[in-house]
Write a protein that holds these residues in place. Structure first.
Motif, PDB file in Angstrom:
ATOM      1  N   LEU A 157      -1.045 -11.286 119.247  1.00 38.60           N
ATOM      2  CA  LEU A 157      -0.210 -10.248 118.203  1.00 38.60           C
ATOM      3  C   LEU A 157      -0.385 -11.468 116.821  1.00 38.60           C
ATOM      4  O   LEU A 157       0.366 -12.356 117.114  1.00 38.60           O
ATOM      5  CB  LEU A 157       1.086  -9.899 118.403  1.00 38.60           C
ATOM      6  CG  LEU A 157       2.052  -9.236 117.217  1.00 38.60           C
ATOM      7  CD1 LEU A 157       1.278  -7.475 116.763  1.00 38.60           C
ATOM      8  CD2 LEU A 157       2.768  -8.296 117.829  1.00 38.60           C
ATOM      9  N   PRO A 158      -0.499 -11.437 115.424  1.00 41.40           N
ATOM     10  CA  PRO A 158      -0.272 -12.113 114.788  1.00 41.40           C
ATOM     11  C   PRO A 158       1.038 -12.608 114.028  1.00 41.40           C
ATOM     12  O   PRO A 158       2.177 -11.317 114.487  1.00 41.40           O
ATOM     13  CB  PRO A 158      -1.246 -11.834 114.009  1.00 41.40           C
ATOM     14  CG  PRO A 158      -0.699 -10.444 113.957  1.00 41.40           C
ATOM     15  CD  PRO A 158      -1.304  -9.864 115.039  1.00 41.40           C
ATOM     16  N   ALA A 188       1.268   2.629 115.440  1.00 36.59           N
ATOM     17  CA  ALA A 188      -0.161   2.210 114.927  1.00 36.59           C
ATOM     18  C   ALA A 188      -0.381   0.353 114.180  1.00 36.59           C
ATOM     19  O   ALA A 188      -1.953   0.155 114.469  1.00 36.59           O
ATOM     20  CB  ALA A 188      -1.327   3.153 114.984  1.00 36.59           C
ATOM     21  N   LEU A 189       0.281   0.462 112.745  1.00 37.58           N
ATOM     22  CA  LEU A 189      -0.010  -1.071 112.176  1.00 37.58           C
ATOM     23  C   LEU A 189      -0.017  -1.708 112.500  1.00 37.58           C
ATOM     24  O   LEU A 189       0.207  -3.298 112.474  1.00 37.58           O
ATOM     25  CB  LEU A 189       0.950  -0.092 110.681  1.00 37.58           C
ATOM     26  CG  LEU A 189      -0.302   0.734 109.997  1.00 37.58           C
ATOM     27  CD1 LEU A 189       0.127   1.898 110.437  1.00 37.58           C
ATOM     28  CD2 LEU A 189       0.061   0.524 108.009  1.00 37.58           C
ATOM     29  N   LEU A 190       1.268  -1.863 114.113  1.00 35.82           N
ATOM     30  CA  LEU A 190       1.103  -3.313 114.449  1.00 35.82           C
ATOM     31  C   LEU A 190       0.321  -4.109 114.723  1.00 35.82           C
ATOM     32  O   LEU A 190       0.638  -5.752 114.238  1.00 35.82           O
ATOM     33  CB  LEU A 190       2.085  -3.317 115.964  1.00 35.82           C
ATOM     34  CG  LEU A 190       1.779  -4.244 116.408  1.00 35.82           C
ATOM     35  CD1 LEU A 190       3.323  -4.711 116.257  1.00 35.82           C
ATOM     36  CD2 LEU A 190       2.466  -4.553 118.283  1.00 35.82           C
ATOM     37  N   PRO A 191      -0.818  -4.199 114.924  1.00 38.71           N
ATOM     38  CA  PRO A 191      -2.065  -5.061 114.676  1.00 38.71           C
ATOM     39  C   PRO A 191      -1.877  -5.671 112.999  1.00 38.71           C
ATOM     40  O   PRO A 191      -2.542  -6.842 113.030  1.00 38.71           O
ATOM     41  CB  PRO A 191      -3.315  -4.422 115.356  1.00 38.71           C
ATOM     42  CG  PRO A 191      -2.535  -3.058 115.918  1.00 38.71           C
ATOM     43  CD  PRO A 191      -1.546  -3.073 115.641  1.00 38.71           C
ATOM     44  N   LEU A 192      -1.679  -5.109 112.253  1.00 38.84           N
ATOM     45  CA  LEU A 192      -1.634  -5.181 110.596  1.00 38.84           C
ATOM     46  C   LEU A 192      -0.341  -5.822 110.608  1.00 38.84           C
ATOM     47  O   LEU A 192       0.148  -5.968 109.036  1.00 38.84           O
ATOM     48  CB  LEU A 192      -1.721  -3.927 109.721  1.00 38.84           C
ATOM     49  CG  LEU A 192      -3.671  -3.338 110.146  1.00 38.84           C
ATOM     50  CD1 LEU A 192      -3.536  -2.675 108.872  1.00 38.84           C
ATOM     51  CD2 LEU A 192      -4.678  -4.598 109.930  1.00 38.84           C
ATOM     52  N   ALA A 237     -10.894   1.475 106.809  1.00 44.84           N
ATOM     53  CA  ALA A 237     -11.510   0.074 107.391  1.00 44.84           C
ATOM     54  C   ALA A 237     -10.584  -1.102 106.535  1.00 44.84           C
ATOM     55  O   ALA A 237     -10.448  -1.928 106.917  1.00 44.84           O
ATOM     56  CB  ALA A 237     -12.685  -0.419 107.129  1.00 44.84           C
ATOM     57  N   LEU A 238     -10.816  -0.500 104.784  1.00 41.36           N
ATOM     58  CA  LEU A 238     -10.122  -1.549 104.200  1.00 41.36           C
ATOM     59  C   LEU A 238      -8.605  -1.316 104.365  1.00 41.36           C
ATOM     60  O   LEU A 238      -7.866  -1.688 102.695  1.00 41.36           O
ATOM     61  CB  LEU A 238     -10.716  -1.156 103.374  1.00 41.36           C
ATOM     62  CG  LEU A 238     -12.654  -0.921 102.739  1.00 41.36           C
ATOM     63  CD1 LEU A 238     -12.794  -0.121 101.040  1.00 41.36           C
ATOM     64  CD2 LEU A 238     -13.220  -2.244 102.795  1.00 41.36           C
ATOM     65  N   LEU A 239      -7.999  -1.000 105.036  1.00 35.94           N
ATOM     66  CA  LEU A 239      -6.405  -0.428 105.041  1.00 35.94           C
ATOM     67  C   LEU A 239      -6.125  -2.935 104.865  1.00 35.94           C
ATOM     68  O   LEU A 239      -4.698  -2.598 103.930  1.00 35.94           O
ATOM     69  CB  LEU A 239      -6.554  -0.063 106.498  1.00 35.94           C
ATOM     70  CG  LEU A 239      -4.364  -0.178 106.207  1.00 35.94           C
ATOM     71  CD1 LEU A 239      -4.206   0.116 105.216  1.00 35.94           C
ATOM     72  CD2 LEU A 239      -3.580   0.588 107.926  1.00 35.94           C
ATOM     73  N   PRO A 240      -6.240  -3.617 105.352  1.00 33.80           N
ATOM     74  CA  PRO A 240      -5.792  -4.738 104.980  1.00 33.80           C
ATOM     75  C   PRO A 240      -5.618  -5.687 103.965  1.00 33.80           C
ATOM     76  O   PRO A 240      -5.454  -5.791 103.110  1.00 33.80           O
ATOM     77  CB  PRO A 240      -6.870  -5.651 106.453  1.00 33.80           C
ATOM     78  CG  PRO A 240      -7.033  -4.474 107.052  1.00 33.80           C
ATOM     79  CD  PRO A 240      -7.325  -3.941 106.590  1.00 33.80           C
TER      80      PRO A 240
END
Length: 330
Positions: free
Chosen positions: A138-139, A114-118, A93-96
């Motif tokens: 997608l940001p 899987a890290l694409l959303p970040l 949860a705290l990865l960002p």
């Protein structure tokens, strides 16, 4: 950015029960490329109970228990570049916040799949797929690498030209998540040519398969082998669920039947594979059995699939990733 001395790379991944070995296989390919092309000091951090895998012996590596704090373990590691290949359902949860902290400290952060959303918190995203459609919302952020040269698959060298034979390799994944092993062997034993030799791989997290009690065909079961390369090179045909191992088979030019037992999530990729004529695509294990039986009796068709597949996957994804990281460092 890197301190004095060799570049230090840490690759972190999930593996084990409920995850399988796909993420670990990919980071091992990436690790070899980092060492070869960047002359880097490479270490692996694997969140799983200890796993016997032949590729791990070549690198400094550490297992941390599934319940332990992955981010703290990464925090404490000495690394200039972080490469993260994590299961989507297990992203901390705290990865960002951790990514922002690591990058503020001068670390380069690379995310796989899987890290694409970040993306906004990363320096580079690798998508090991030839079919990439940016999802809605997608940001902006890190550059995204994708294409046929982005697959992190075994890089031990090309196989010799395909020759006819009777050995078929069957792969259901490290955990056989959809329990194919309980009924698929019977279908294969009933329908494949009488001279077929079936090599069934039972993954380290899979139930024992229900192999025929009085088989019509010759069966060889391989229990949690530490690698699949030798088996793939020794078999003339394969049937497999869609995943990392499928692309390893393609790169080796093994005529393969593939299907996804995971609903519709892989439909776009499978449609592209069928259009390129690099493998036979089935809807399920029933059609896969039928297609494999026909393919094993059609050497001209098998040879054409082998040539098409090997031609499509001729550039190592690990090398592409290493060179992209090198560009960012400069």
């Amino acid at each position: 950015m890197p301190t004095a001395g060799p570049l230090r790379v840490l690759l972190a991944c999930h593996a084990g029960s409920g995850v399988g070995l796909g993420h670990l296989s990919r980071v091992l390919v990436a690790a070899r490329a980092m060492r070869r092309h960047l002359q880097a000091e490479v270490a692996l951090l694997v969140q799983a109970d200890p796993i016997a895998h032949a590729g791990l012996a070549a690198f400094e590596h550490r297992f941390i228990a599934p319940g332990d704090d992955l981010l703290q373990a990464i925090d404490s590691a000495r690394a200039d570049v972080l490469v993260l290949d994590l299961q989507a359902q297990r992203l901390p949860a705290l990865l960002p916040q951790a990514l922002r902290r690591w990058r503020a400290a001068g670390r380069l952060a690379v995310g796989i799949d899987a890290l694409l959303p970040l993306r906004a918190e990363l320096d580079l995203v690798l998508m090991p797929t030839f079919h990439f459609v940016p999802p809605a919302g997608l940001p902006e952020g890190a550059p995204i690498l994708h294409g046929w040269d982005c697959y992190l698959i075994d890089d031990s060298g090309p196989a010799p030209a395909w020759r006819p034979g009777s050995r078929a390799l069957v792969l259901t994944g490290g955990s056989d998540a959809t329990q194919l092993g309980q009924h698929w062997p019977a279908l294969l034993d009933q329908q494949l040519p009488a001279d077929a030799e079936l090599h069934w791989v039972t993954g380290p997290y899979a139930r024992s398969p229900a192999l025929p009690m009085q088989p019509r065909l010759t069966w060889r079961q391989h229990l949690a082998p530490s690698g699949l390369d030798a088996l793939m090179r020794d078999c003339q045909f394969a049937a497999t669920v869609y995943g990392v191992s499928f692309y390893e088979l393609l790169a080796l030019g093994v005529p393969t039947v593939v299907f996804s037992p995971y609903g519709s999530k892989d439909d776009a990729e499978l449609a592209g594979i069928a259009a390129l004529d690099i493998a036979l695509v089935a809807h399920d294990e029933y059609e896969a059995t039928h297609l494999l039986a026909a393919l094993m009796q059609d050497p001209a068709r098998a040879a054409a699939l082998s040539r098409n597949a090997a031609r499509q996957l001729h550039t190592p994804g690990g090398e592409r990733l290493a060179r992209a990281i090198q560009d960012l460092l400069h």
